[in-house]
Design a protein around this motif. Structure first.
Motif, PDB file in Angstrom:
ATOM      1  N   ARG A 291       0.912  -1.167  -0.044  1.00  0.00           N
ATOM      2  CA  ARG A 291      -0.049   0.013   0.201  1.00  0.00           C
ATOM      3  C   ARG A 291       0.849   1.058  -0.054  1.00  0.00           C
ATOM      4  O   ARG A 291       0.554   2.152  -0.631  1.00  0.00           O
TER       5      ARG A 291
ATOM      6  N   GLY B  16     -13.084   2.692   7.889  1.00  0.00           N
ATOM      7  CA  GLY B  16     -12.958   2.057   6.542  1.00  0.00           C
ATOM      8  C   GLY B  16     -11.545   1.471   6.214  1.00  0.00           C
ATOM      9  O   GLY B  16     -11.589   0.427   6.063  1.00  0.00           O
ATOM     10  N   ASN B  17     -10.643   2.291   6.806  1.00  0.00           N
ATOM     11  CA  ASN B  17      -9.418   1.496   6.404  1.00  0.00           C
ATOM     12  C   ASN B  17      -8.948   0.321   7.482  1.00  0.00           C
ATOM     13  O   ASN B  17      -8.344  -0.495   6.798  1.00  0.00           O
TER      14      ASN B  17
ATOM     15  N   ARG C  64     -10.658  -2.577   5.795  1.00  0.00           N
ATOM     16  CA  ARG C  64     -10.024  -2.878   4.366  1.00  0.00           C
ATOM     17  C   ARG C  64      -8.874  -3.723   4.784  1.00  0.00           C
ATOM     18  O   ARG C  64      -8.935  -4.847   4.196  1.00  0.00           O
TER      19      ARG C  64
ATOM     20  N   GLY D 211     -18.725  -4.575   1.710  1.00  0.00           N
ATOM     21  CA  GLY D 211     -17.950  -3.907   0.377  1.00  0.00           C
ATOM     22  C   GLY D 211     -18.481  -2.410  -0.191  1.00  0.00           C
ATOM     23  O   GLY D 211     -17.512  -1.322  -0.566  1.00  0.00           O
TER      24      GLY D 211
ATOM     25  N   LEU E 140     -17.293   0.137   2.319  1.00  0.00           N
ATOM     26  CA  LEU E 140     -16.044   0.403   1.909  1.00  0.00           C
ATOM     27  C   LEU E 140     -15.987   1.590   0.653  1.00  0.00           C
ATOM     28  O   LEU E 140     -15.143   2.435   0.952  1.00  0.00           O
TER      29      LEU E 140
ATOM     30  N   ASN F 258     -10.144  -7.058   6.310  1.00  0.00           N
ATOM     31  CA  ASN F 258     -10.216  -7.955   5.087  1.00  0.00           C
ATOM     32  C   ASN F 258      -9.483  -8.477   4.390  1.00  0.00           C
ATOM     33  O   ASN F 258      -9.291  -9.540   4.030  1.00  0.00           O
ATOM     34  N   ASP F 259      -8.184  -7.856   4.164  1.00  0.00           N
ATOM     35  CA  ASP F 259      -7.010  -8.142   3.429  1.00  0.00           C
ATOM     36  C   ASP F 259      -6.324  -9.503   4.068  1.00  0.00           C
ATOM     37  O   ASP F 259      -6.003 -10.098   3.339  1.00  0.00           O
TER      38      ASP F 259
ATOM     39  N   GLU G  66     -16.063  -3.713  -3.747  1.00  0.00           N
ATOM     40  CA  GLU G  66     -15.323  -2.460  -3.281  1.00  0.00           C
ATOM     41  C   GLU G  66     -14.687  -2.198  -4.338  1.00  0.00           C
ATOM     42  O   GLU G  66     -14.887  -0.979  -5.220  1.00  0.00           O
ATOM     43  N   ASP G  67     -13.749  -3.044  -5.237  1.00  0.00           N
ATOM     44  CA  ASP G  67     -13.083  -2.744  -6.529  1.00  0.00           C
ATOM     45  C   ASP G  67     -13.925  -2.241  -7.501  1.00  0.00           C
ATOM     46  O   ASP G  67     -13.951  -1.391  -8.128  1.00  0.00           O
TER      47      ASP G  67
ATOM     48  N   ARG H  52     -14.752   5.496   2.733  1.00  0.00           N
ATOM     49  CA  ARG H  52     -13.473   6.000   2.041  1.00  0.00           C
ATOM     50  C   ARG H  52     -12.849   6.949   2.930  1.00  0.00           C
ATOM     51  O   ARG H  52     -13.510   7.900   3.406  1.00  0.00           O
TER      52      ARG H  52
ATOM     53  N   ARG I 199     -13.851  -7.703  -1.382  1.00  0.00           N
ATOM     54  CA  ARG I 199     -12.747  -7.105  -2.148  1.00  0.00           C
ATOM     55  C   ARG I 199     -13.193  -6.754  -3.479  1.00  0.00           C
ATOM     56  O   ARG I 199     -13.307  -5.727  -4.038  1.00  0.00           O
TER      57      ARG I 199
END
Lengths: 325, 277
Positions: A320, B101-102, B105, B88, B91, B108-109, B156-157, B96, B153
């Motif tokens: 990131r 949110g961060n 994310r 998703g 996010l 989730n990763d 969101e993308d 955002r 994921r």
């Protein structure tokens, strides 16, 4: 008539829903969205808490030395994670060492060499390697790779490299086929697509201008790759490698088939071993609820979670930071 | 500085090696697929789909395992898709740039790459121990936890690809957020969201480790989610490691079925994506 009426009603509905502040929002829907976000957030915390709680009795019984003690004896009920932690890290590192040069080469091929129309299909085909379920790798490894390793790869390596000083220790022991090297090899194929895909993404984000400048002073394609593109994306590429490592650390089914499942520690690449994940998969069926063994297995799970969490978090941080900057 | 001839030779060599590596990875893919076809196809008869698992030599099939897998994936989808879709959307729309949110994310990763066997252990502790037994429910929930991060994921993308202008236009007309999201954003990103769900099914279909300690497997015919439930990956795991030839053959047949299914879903989702972009 009806239509105009309902239209008018809908219109008044919209106006009524509008808040005096002028902000258009609705607490219920936004509430659902936030709740789902929080659920996912809590999920991770809950997983950590449950594994920690489940393994707590084992830590109380054996103390912190559980983490490095190399005794794993279900008969006398003495358990230590040392052999599995070693096996987990050893096999994952082998996987990364094998996958890394391949990923560098394939990313070079996909970004610089392959003709345009071929890039996508070949890229997709390599990504399909990541889609094949882990158990399929396990079967393929067990029935195809293990016999090949035992017959053709390990005997010459043992004969030629085994007698050497220092590194010889890596190549000693009987050629069983199953073992650390075979597990690492299979995992290398499994993590290869992940590392390659991220390498390609990073390399494609290198500004063409700086590459062209290097070409302009007469650099060859390889020199541009090595001295411009790779240094430019270095941080994110290290992150990609960490992601591969993180995936390899937790790999279960493929490893269980090919690692030989021996709870002994050996420096040899050919020796059978065990990883945390393979031990949990193998020994769980023999552990009854409330037994010390089950608690030891849960504690193993907690240790694995902590290790992979650190590696994955680090990977994400590196990837990131690069994408932002 | 090395001579030009030497530099060109190095360049040529590295290129050749890279082409070799790419070819090697394609060969490996072909080799794995060929192994599956060569060993799975001869064992793949109608009996695989019409008979349930049976003792060695009794001519059993994989019907209960296939049905069990389908049920558990179905229930996992029903549980996991809404949560993943909403998260998703959160996010992409509300989260955002916010700290929450961060954090979501990031978590989730991590979940996306976390060892799947630990999801199994977690659900074992959460559901199997307190409720006194292995069950289809436990297996489904373990698979749902596998599915959620994949859906989050991709959702969101894909929603990030929807132009802000579309949303602003809807908001400007006075639409509340639920209307903007459901009628504008989701509709515009529909193909992408479907892709995410297809990928999630593919991921869940091949997962073995999370089912080991949750739905356990079942050699009989059972459709009850409260009892241990058979699944294709577990049946393959059991049979592949067995000493009986007909069981091993069935394991290859099952492996072929799973792989063809999973690869088809993957290629399908990539086609949808390619069309969208």
């Amino acid at each position: 008539m009806d239509a105009t009426l309902s239209g008018r009603q809908a219109g008044t509905g919209l106006i009524a829903a509008r808040k005096p502040t002028g902000r258009v929002s609705d607490p219920i829907f936004v509430g659902i969205l936030w709740t789902s976000g929080i659920v996912v957030l809590l999920l991770l915390g809950l997983i950590i808490a449950m594994l920690f709680e489940g393994g707590l009795p084992a830590i109380q019984e054996f103390g912190l030395s559980f983490i490095w003690s190399t005794t794993w004896n279900p008969v006398t009920e003495v358990f230590g994670a040392g052999v599995m932690v070693f096996g987990t890290v050893f096999s994952a590192v082998i996987a990364v060492i094998i996958a890394l040069p391949l990923s560098f080469g394939i990313a070079f091929f996909l970004t610089e060499i392959a003709p345009g129309p071929l890039r996508r299909p070949i890229g997709v085909a390599i990504q399909l390697l990541a889609a094949i379920p882990s158990i399929i790798y396990g079967m393929w490894g067990f029935f195809i790779v293990v016999p090949l390793m035992a017959a053709y790869v390990q005997p010459p390596l043992i004969e030629w490299l085994g007698p050497l000083p220092i590194i010889g220790a890596l190549f000693q022991g009987p050629p069983l086929g199953a073992g650390m090297l075979t597990a690492g090899l299979i995992m290398a194929i499994m993590i290869l697509p992940f590392i390659t895909a991220m390498f390609v993404e990073v390399l494609e984000s290198v500004p063409p201008m700086i590459k062209e400048s290097a070409y302009g002073v007469g650099a060859t394609t390889y020199e541009v790759y090595r001295n411009v593109s790779v240094p430019y994306g270095r941080t994110a590429m290290v992150g990609a490698i960490m992601l591969g490592l993180g995936r390899a650390l937790g790999e279960t089914m493929a490893v269980t088939f090919v690692i030989g499942n021996a709870t002994r520690m050996s420096a040899s690449l050919f020796a059978p071993g065990a990883t945390i994940a393979s031990t949990i998969a193998n020994e769980f069926p023999e552990a009854s609820i409330g037994s010390l063994k089950l608690q030891a297995l849960l504690e193993l799970g907690f240790i694995l979670f902590v290790i992979s969490f650190i590696v994955l978090a680090l990977s994400r941080l590196l990837v990131r930071s690069r994408l932002k900057g | 500085m090395a001579s030009l001839a030497r530099r060109r030779a190095t360049d040529y060599t590295v290129k050749a090696i890279s082409v070799g590596f790419a070819a090697l990875s394609l060969v490996l893919l072909a080799w794995i697929l060929w192994t599956l076809v060569a060993r799975g196809l001869p064992a793949l008869g109608p009996h695989v789909f019409t008979h349930i698992t049976a003792p060695p030599g009794a001519g059993g099939g994989l019907l209960n395992a296939i049905v069990g897998s389908l049920i558990q994936i179905g229930v996992a989808l029903i549980i996991g898709t809404p949560i993943g879709l909403m998260c998703g959307t959160f996010l992409a729309e509300n989260g955002r740039g916010t700290q929450v949110g961060n954090a979501v994310r990031f978590v989730n990763d991590v979940l996306l790459s976390a060892p799947s066997i630990l999801i199994g252990l977690f659900v074992y502790q959460l559901l199997v121990v307190p409720f006194g037994g292995f069950s289809g429910w436990a297996g489904s929930i373990a698979l749902a936890i596998i599915i959620i991060p994949v859906v989050v994921r991709t959702t969101e993308d894909m929603l990030n690809l929807v132009p802000i202008g579309l949303r602003e236009a809807a908001f400007a007309l006075g639409a509340p957020q639920w209307k903007v999201v459901t009628f504008i954003t989701w509709r515009a990103g529909r193909a992408g969201i479907v892709t995410g769900i297809l990928l999630a099914i593919a991921r869940a279909a091949g997962e073995t480790a999370p089912l080991l300690f949750t739905s356990l497997g079942n050699n009989g015919w059972s459709l009850s989610l409260d009892a241990p439930m058979a699944s294709l990956p577990i049946a393959i795991y059991q049979y592949a490691a067995s000493p009986f030839e007909d069981w091993v053959a069935l394991a290859w047949a099952g492996a072929l079925i799973i792989t063809v299914g999973v690869l088809t879903l993957n290629i399908l989702s990539r086609l949808v994506l390619a069309k969208m972009k």
